[in-house]
Write an enzyme that holds these catalytic residues in place. Structure first.
Site, mmCIF file in Angstrom:
data_model
loop_
_atom_site.group_PDB
_atom_site.id
_atom_site.type_symbol
_atom_site.label_atom_id
_atom_site.label_comp_id
_atom_site.label_asym_id
_atom_site.label_seq_id
_atom_site.Cartn_x
_atom_site.Cartn_y
_atom_site.Cartn_z
ATOM 1 N N SER A 1 -20.187 8.388 12.281
ATOM 2 C CA SER A 1 -19.777 6.401 12.634
ATOM 3 C C SER A 1 -18.800 5.760 12.814
ATOM 4 O O SER A 1 -19.171 4.393 13.620
ATOM 5 C CB SER A 1 -20.123 6.162 10.637
ATOM 6 O OG SER A 1 -20.933 6.733 9.992
ATOM 7 N N HIS B 1 -26.320 7.932 11.861
ATOM 8 C CA HIS B 1 -26.537 9.064 12.471
ATOM 9 C C HIS B 1 -27.282 9.602 12.765
ATOM 10 O O HIS B 1 -27.756 10.420 11.955
ATOM 11 C CB HIS B 1 -25.343 8.898 13.580
ATOM 12 C CG HIS B 1 -24.148 9.411 12.981
ATOM 13 N ND1 HIS B 1 -24.070 11.381 12.413
ATOM 14 C CD2 HIS B 1 -23.129 9.053 12.225
ATOM 15 C CE1 HIS B 1 -22.949 11.110 12.220
ATOM 16 N NE2 HIS B 1 -22.480 9.659 11.439
ATOM 17 N N GLU B 2 -27.797 10.866 13.666
ATOM 18 C CA GLU B 2 -28.435 11.798 13.636
ATOM 19 C C GLU B 2 -27.246 13.206 13.197
ATOM 20 O O GLU B 2 -28.138 13.785 12.218
ATOM 21 C CB GLU B 2 -28.621 12.775 15.149
ATOM 22 C CG GLU B 2 -29.201 11.673 16.058
ATOM 23 C CD GLU B 2 -30.978 11.928 15.272
ATOM 24 O OE1 GLU B 2 -30.904 12.849 14.938
ATOM 25 O OE2 GLU B 2 -31.832 11.086 15.386
ATOM 26 N N GLY B 3 -26.258 13.107 13.288
ATOM 27 C CA GLY B 3 -25.782 13.729 12.418
ATOM 28 C C GLY B 3 -25.604 13.832 10.594
ATOM 29 O O GLY B 3 -26.464 14.655 10.222
ATOM 30 N N HIS B 4 -26.181 12.573 10.039
ATOM 31 C CA HIS B 4 -26.489 13.039 8.559
ATOM 32 C C HIS B 4 -27.611 12.443 8.458
ATOM 33 O O HIS B 4 -27.993 13.138 6.794
ATOM 34 C CB HIS B 4 -26.373 11.084 8.312
ATOM 35 C CG HIS B 4 -25.602 10.166 8.336
ATOM 36 N ND1 HIS B 4 -24.685 9.288 9.227
ATOM 37 C CD2 HIS B 4 -23.929 10.261 7.266
ATOM 38 C CE1 HIS B 4 -24.004 9.245 8.587
ATOM 39 N NE2 HIS B 4 -23.389 9.940 7.617
ATOM 40 N N GLN C 1 -11.662 6.864 -1.561
ATOM 41 C CA GLN C 1 -11.045 7.666 -0.136
ATOM 42 C C GLN C 1 -10.322 7.270 0.841
ATOM 43 O O GLN C 1 -10.407 8.487 1.841
ATOM 44 C CB GLN C 1 -12.406 8.677 -0.444
ATOM 45 C CG GLN C 1 -13.168 8.140 0.713
ATOM 46 C CD GLN C 1 -13.994 8.750 0.620
ATOM 47 O OE1 GLN C 1 -15.049 9.633 -0.332
ATOM 48 N NE2 GLN C 1 -14.907 9.283 2.239
ATOM 49 N N LYS D 1 -19.038 19.451 9.744
ATOM 50 C CA LYS D 1 -18.014 18.555 10.859
ATOM 51 C C LYS D 1 -16.563 17.727 9.591
ATOM 52 O O LYS D 1 -15.528 17.895 10.357
ATOM 53 C CB LYS D 1 -18.872 16.581 10.949
ATOM 54 C CG LYS D 1 -18.037 15.782 10.989
ATOM 55 C CD LYS D 1 -17.868 15.555 12.703
ATOM 56 C CE LYS D 1 -17.153 14.894 12.624
ATOM 57 N NZ LYS D 1 -16.338 13.473 11.492
ATOM 58 N N ASP D 2 -17.027 17.659 8.212
ATOM 59 C CA ASP D 2 -16.195 18.021 7.349
ATOM 60 C C ASP D 2 -15.784 18.965 7.181
ATOM 61 O O ASP D 2 -16.101 19.058 5.102
ATOM 62 C CB ASP D 2 -16.239 16.331 6.715
ATOM 63 C CG ASP D 2 -16.371 15.032 7.125
ATOM 64 O OD1 ASP D 2 -15.379 14.525 7.694
ATOM 65 O OD2 ASP D 2 -17.557 14.854 7.667
ATOM 66 N N GLY E 1 -22.333 18.139 6.084
ATOM 67 C CA GLY E 1 -21.968 18.493 7.154
ATOM 68 C C GLY E 1 -20.315 19.118 7.680
ATOM 69 O O GLY E 1 -19.180 18.786 6.791
HETATM 70 P P1 AMP Z 1 -20.200 10.052 5.941
HETATM 71 O O1 AMP Z 1 -20.821 9.265 6.331
HETATM 72 O O2 AMP Z 1 -19.196 10.472 7.226
HETATM 73 O O3 AMP Z 1 -19.460 10.223 4.672
HETATM 74 O O4 AMP Z 1 -20.587 11.981 6.258
HETATM 75 C C1 AMP Z 1 -21.543 11.842 5.361
HETATM 76 C C2 AMP Z 1 -22.299 13.559 5.136
HETATM 77 O O5 AMP Z 1 -22.939 13.347 6.452
HETATM 78 C C3 AMP Z 1 -21.314 14.099 5.501
HETATM 79 O O6 AMP Z 1 -21.502 15.476 4.070
HETATM 80 C C4 AMP Z 1 -20.340 14.343 7.017
HETATM 81 O O7 AMP Z 1 -19.863 15.843 7.190
HETATM 82 C C5 AMP Z 1 -22.049 14.535 7.000
HETATM 83 N N1 AMP Z 1 -22.009 14.605 8.413
HETATM 84 C C6 AMP Z 1 -21.506 13.324 9.231
HETATM 85 N N2 AMP Z 1 -21.026 13.331 10.891
HETATM 86 C C7 AMP Z 1 -21.975 15.130 11.257
HETATM 87 C C8 AMP Z 1 -21.912 15.360 12.334
HETATM 88 N N3 AMP Z 1 -21.684 14.745 13.306
HETATM 89 N N4 AMP Z 1 -22.869 16.179 11.970
HETATM 90 C C9 AMP Z 1 -23.218 17.089 10.799
HETATM 91 N N5 AMP Z 1 -23.542 16.241 9.843
HETATM 92 C C10 AMP Z 1 -22.362 15.481 9.173
#
Ligand code: AMP
Length: 281
Positions: free
Chosen positions: A189, A36-39, A63, A152-153, A150
């Site tokens: 996600s 998504h836009e965060g990634h 995990q 976010k985590d 991010g």
């Molecule tokens: P994930 O796929 O959930 O493991 O996330 C992969 C990376 O994307 C991690 O570094 C997350 O912190 C980052 N991420 C997920 N959601 C967001 C968001 N809303 N804003 C910024 N980074 C994000």
């Protein structure tokens, strides 16, 4: 843009991209897909700050402390690849479990110096060990100069900085701001698993964080702020797991309201567990 499943293939593709650049830097964005836009904000930052951008897509079983959560985690490789292509990623690494853990789950030991004893730690036993294990393995395969993560985590960023330090890895961890929906829901996600009604109910998380930030200067101490925020949150319909006001570096709960503190929340919206946070002072 190239997609690799095997390590040799990935190394070859990275070397091909690097061969024409002097002193190249590799920016790396590890993800679990369902992008998504965060990634994509991480991919864009990596694009700006490095010569080559590598993104991994791997739903890491070590995990997940909950089998049902792993089972229902959204997966859509075709759509992910399209988004990565459109956003300037050079190489996608989409390994299988056998590629990442050829001998099964490794015996991985690490001391997180207490960072894993709070918030997500006690609520998701083994989660951070699994995260550190996979990110270290991915760093060893990709050999990036910078890893983009991010906020976010929030706790994960602190854990990974500690992992890099203690394992002596030569990778800079670059924290990036949280990307939100127009109404404030932190993109995730797992939001795909929410109904439209649940997405609205989930806004209480951002509203509570915003409320806390507004009243922090009127509160006498961390405990009072925490209590007021919990009361605010409980007017909504989510089930709170924790709401902590913590020091940004040690992640320990604080008493005195002072600079360098954040609030972190975990809550269930139906079956879906959501986390979010906000820097307060
Ligand atoms: P994930 O796929 O959930 O493991 O996330 C992969 C990376 O994307 C991690 O570094 C997350 O912190 C980052 N991420 C997920 N959601 C967001 C968001 N809303 N804003 C910024 N980074 C994000």
């Amino acid at each position: 843009m190239k997609i690799s499943v095997e390590i040799d293939e990935l190394r070859e593709q990275i070397e091909n991209c690097l061969s024409s650049i002097e002193n190249p830097t590799i920016g790396f964005v590890p993800t679990m897909g369902a992008l998504h836009e965060g990634h994509l904000s991480l991919i864009k930052a990596a694009r700006e700050q490095s010569d080559i951008v590598v993104c991994s897509i791997f739903v890491n079983p070590t995990q997940f402390n909950n089998a049902a959560d792993l089972e229902r985690y959204p997966r859509d490789l075709d759509s992910d690849v399209k988004l990565l292509q459109e956003n300037g990623c050079d190489v996608v690494f989409a390994p299988t479990e056998e590629v990442i853990y050829p001998d099964g789950e490794p015996d991985y030991q690490i001391d997180f110096n207490g960072l894993d004893q709070v918030m997500e730690g006690p609520n998701r036993p083994g989660h951070f060990k699994g995260v550190a294990m996979v990110v270290q393995r991915l760093f060893e395969i990709v050999r990036p100069d910078k890893g983009f993560f991010g906020l976010k985590d929030f706790q994960q960023v602190a854990i990974l900085k500690q992992m890099v330090k203690i394992k002596g890895l030569n990778v800079e961890i670059i924290p990036m701001p949280i990307v939100r929906s127009g109404q404030g829901l932190a993109l995730s996600s797992r939001n795909q698993l929410l109904s439209e009604k649940e997405k609205e109910l989930a806004l209480i998380i951002f509203e509570t964080l915003s409320y806390g930030k507004r009243i922090v200067s009127e509160c006498e101490n961390g405990h009072q702020l925490q209590q007021k925020m919990i009361e605010f949150f409980e007017a909504g319909e989510l089930e709170l797991e924790y709401l902590e006001i913590v020091d940004n570096d040690s992640l320990q709960p604080i008493d005195q309201l002072r600079p360098n503190i954040s609030c972190c929340i975990a809550a269930y919206c139906g079956q879906v567990r959501l986390i979010d946070n906000m820097q307060f002072l």
